[in-house]
Design a protein around this motif. Structure first.
Motif, mmCIF file in Angstrom:
data_model
loop_
_atom_site.group_PDB
_atom_site.id
_atom_site.type_symbol
_atom_site.label_atom_id
_atom_site.label_comp_id
_atom_site.label_asym_id
_atom_site.label_seq_id
_atom_site.Cartn_x
_atom_site.Cartn_y
_atom_site.Cartn_z
ATOM 1 N N GLY A 24 95.885 63.571 7.578
ATOM 2 C CA GLY A 24 94.428 63.554 7.694
ATOM 3 C C GLY A 24 93.656 64.071 6.499
ATOM 4 O O GLY A 24 92.439 64.270 6.597
ATOM 5 N N GLN A 25 94.306 64.286 5.374
ATOM 6 C CA GLN A 25 93.600 64.746 4.181
ATOM 7 C C GLN A 25 93.197 63.525 3.335
ATOM 8 O O GLN A 25 93.748 63.255 2.261
ATOM 9 N N LEU A 26 92.210 62.794 3.848
ATOM 10 C CA LEU A 26 91.825 61.525 3.255
ATOM 11 C C LEU A 26 91.145 61.696 1.894
ATOM 12 O O LEU A 26 91.210 60.799 1.057
ATOM 13 N N ASP A 27 90.479 62.810 1.673
ATOM 14 C CA ASP A 27 89.831 63.039 0.376
ATOM 15 C C ASP A 27 90.864 63.083 -0.745
ATOM 16 O O ASP A 27 90.623 62.564 -1.844
ATOM 17 N N LYS A 28 92.014 63.708 -0.457
ATOM 18 C CA LYS A 28 93.060 63.788 -1.474
ATOM 19 C C LYS A 28 93.699 62.418 -1.703
ATOM 20 O O LYS A 28 94.040 62.053 -2.835
ATOM 21 N N ALA A 29 93.863 61.659 -0.620
ATOM 22 C CA ALA A 29 94.398 60.301 -0.756
ATOM 23 C C ALA A 29 93.439 59.441 -1.570
ATOM 24 O O ALA A 29 93.857 58.671 -2.448
ATOM 25 N N LYS A 30 92.153 59.593 -1.290
ATOM 26 C CA LYS A 30 91.133 58.842 -2.022
ATOM 27 C C LYS A 30 91.150 59.198 -3.503
ATOM 28 O O LYS A 30 91.070 58.307 -4.357
ATOM 29 N N ALA A 31 91.266 60.476 -3.820
ATOM 30 C CA ALA A 31 91.254 60.920 -5.214
ATOM 31 C C ALA A 31 92.375 60.269 -6.006
ATOM 32 O O ALA A 31 92.178 59.837 -7.152
ATOM 33 N N ILE A 32 93.553 60.188 -5.395
ATOM 34 C CA ILE A 32 94.694 59.568 -6.083
ATOM 35 C C ILE A 32 94.449 58.085 -6.302
ATOM 36 O O ILE A 32 94.660 57.550 -7.401
ATOM 37 N N SER A 42 93.252 46.950 -11.348
ATOM 38 C CA SER A 42 93.906 45.762 -10.799
ATOM 39 C C SER A 42 93.351 45.570 -9.397
ATOM 40 O O SER A 42 92.821 46.513 -8.788
ATOM 41 N N THR A 43 93.462 44.376 -8.880
ATOM 42 C CA THR A 43 92.951 44.135 -7.531
ATOM 43 C C THR A 43 93.777 44.885 -6.490
ATOM 44 O O THR A 43 93.264 45.256 -5.433
ATOM 45 N N ILE A 44 95.053 45.105 -6.780
ATOM 46 C CA ILE A 44 95.897 45.880 -5.851
ATOM 47 C C ILE A 44 95.415 47.323 -5.787
ATOM 48 O O ILE A 44 95.240 47.899 -4.698
ATOM 49 N N ASN A 45 95.177 47.912 -6.962
ATOM 50 C CA ASN A 45 94.700 49.302 -6.983
ATOM 51 C C ASN A 45 93.282 49.417 -6.435
ATOM 52 O O ASN A 45 92.920 50.433 -5.841
ATOM 53 N N LEU A 46 92.476 48.356 -6.636
ATOM 54 C CA LEU A 46 91.123 48.351 -6.065
ATOM 55 C C LEU A 46 91.192 48.353 -4.544
ATOM 56 O O LEU A 46 90.466 49.104 -3.877
ATOM 57 N N SER A 47 92.067 47.529 -3.983
ATOM 58 C CA SER A 47 92.213 47.474 -2.521
ATOM 59 C C SER A 47 92.639 48.815 -1.951
ATOM 60 O O SER A 47 92.160 49.234 -0.886
ATOM 61 N N ALA A 48 93.534 49.497 -2.671
ATOM 62 C CA ALA A 48 93.988 50.806 -2.210
ATOM 63 C C ALA A 48 92.848 51.812 -2.227
ATOM 64 O O ALA A 48 92.698 52.624 -1.302
ATOM 65 N N ALA A 49 92.008 51.754 -3.272
ATOM 66 C CA ALA A 49 90.876 52.678 -3.368
ATOM 67 C C ALA A 49 89.820 52.376 -2.316
ATOM 68 O O ALA A 49 89.203 53.286 -1.746
ATOM 69 N N ILE A 50 89.613 51.089 -2.040
ATOM 70 C CA ILE A 50 88.598 50.681 -1.063
ATOM 71 C C ILE A 50 88.904 51.224 0.328
ATOM 72 O O ILE A 50 87.995 51.513 1.116
ATOM 73 N N GLU A 51 90.188 51.385 0.637
ATOM 74 C CA GLU A 51 90.586 51.884 1.958
ATOM 75 C C GLU A 51 89.926 53.229 2.270
ATOM 76 O O GLU A 51 89.602 53.518 3.421
ATOM 77 N N PHE A 52 89.695 54.026 1.216
ATOM 78 C CA PHE A 52 89.154 55.366 1.431
ATOM 79 C C PHE A 52 87.730 55.518 0.878
ATOM 80 O O PHE A 52 87.202 56.622 0.809
ATOM 81 N N THR A 53 87.117 54.400 0.499
ATOM 82 C CA THR A 53 85.812 54.456 -0.175
ATOM 83 C C THR A 53 84.735 53.785 0.670
ATOM 84 O O THR A 53 84.956 52.693 1.206
ATOM 85 N N GLU A 54 83.586 54.391 0.763
ATOM 86 C CA GLU A 54 82.465 53.784 1.476
ATOM 87 C C GLU A 54 81.943 52.578 0.700
ATOM 88 O O GLU A 54 82.042 52.527 -0.532
ATOM 89 N N LYS A 55 81.373 51.622 1.428
ATOM 90 C CA LYS A 55 80.918 50.386 0.804
ATOM 91 C C LYS A 55 79.928 50.629 -0.334
ATOM 92 O O LYS A 55 79.961 49.959 -1.360
ATOM 93 N N LYS A 56 79.047 51.597 -0.164
ATOM 94 C CA LYS A 56 78.022 51.856 -1.181
ATOM 95 C C LYS A 56 78.630 52.404 -2.474
ATOM 96 O O LYS A 56 78.004 52.346 -3.529
#
Length: 205
Positions: A24-32, A42-56
């Motif tokens: 449940g430490q999503l902030d740390k997952a997002k930071a990575i 890359s689109t792969i790394n973008l997709s991974a970041a989007i999982e933890f990022t707000e649309k705005k």
């Protein structure tokens, strides 16, 4: 050795992200994930970041990456690939045209998909410059095993030429073919693979 180290780092980052997600430490997952996308777009790394990022935040994140890409005057085919795969075709076109002199035609595994992407997205001049880099590389190395493929690249140039109304200072199709023939006219086995109409253009130029 660096590739092995990169592979191990990616594995460790993936394990860390999964662990942080589980506990449940999503902030740390997002930071990575965000840092990974910023350093290796890359689109792969973008997709991974989007999982933890707000649309705005997504457009801001992509803007930061684009700024970083264009601040670097070098040509990185991974950056070009990212822009094309993310459907940022106008920016991909600008990126290529401002760095076309840095193209290394030996990088065929990356350049062929790039040329085809430019074709399908409606940027024939950029596609032509990529095909030319591939053609020049093969003929300069006298790599006759690739002549048949190279002849197909020339045929692609011929088709694209009809779609280009402004060459922006680059040699047009006829001039390029004439220059190519002048530099490599002794490679008769290559020229025999081209349609007669191409040779007529060269002879009358």
């Amino acid at each position: 050795m660096p590739k092995i180290q990169d592979h191990l780092r990616y594995q460790l980052e993936g394990i860390a992200v999964n662990t942080y997600r589980t506990i449940g430490q999503l902030d740390k997952a997002k930071a990575i994930c965000v840092e990974k996308f910023l350093s290796h777009p890359s689109t792969i790394n973008l997709s991974a970041a989007i999982e933890f990022t707000e649309k705005k935040e997504i457009s801001q994140l992509k803007g930061r990456v684009n700024d970083s890409i264009f601040k670097n005057n070098e040509l990185h085919l991974s950056h070009l690939s990212y822009l094309q795969q993310d459907n940022q075709h106008l920016l991909a076109n600008e990126y290529l045209l401002t760095r076309h002199e840095l193209l290394n035609g030996d990088d065929y595994s990356s350049l062929i998909p790039a040329a085809k992407a430019f074709e399908s997205s409606g940027y024939p001049l950029a596609a032509s410059l990529v095909w030319r880099a591939l053609i020049n590389s093969v003929l300069e190395r006298s790599y006759n095993k690739a002549y048949a493929y190279t002849a197909k690249y020339v045929k692609s140039l011929h088709a694209l030429a009809h779609e280009i109304s402004e060459w922006q200072g680059y040699p047009d199709h006829q001039k390029y073919l004439t220059q190519l023939h002048s530099a490599h006219f002794r490679k008769k086995s290559f020229w025999k693979m081209l349609p007669e109409e191409f040779l007529q253009v060269i002879q009358t130029e």
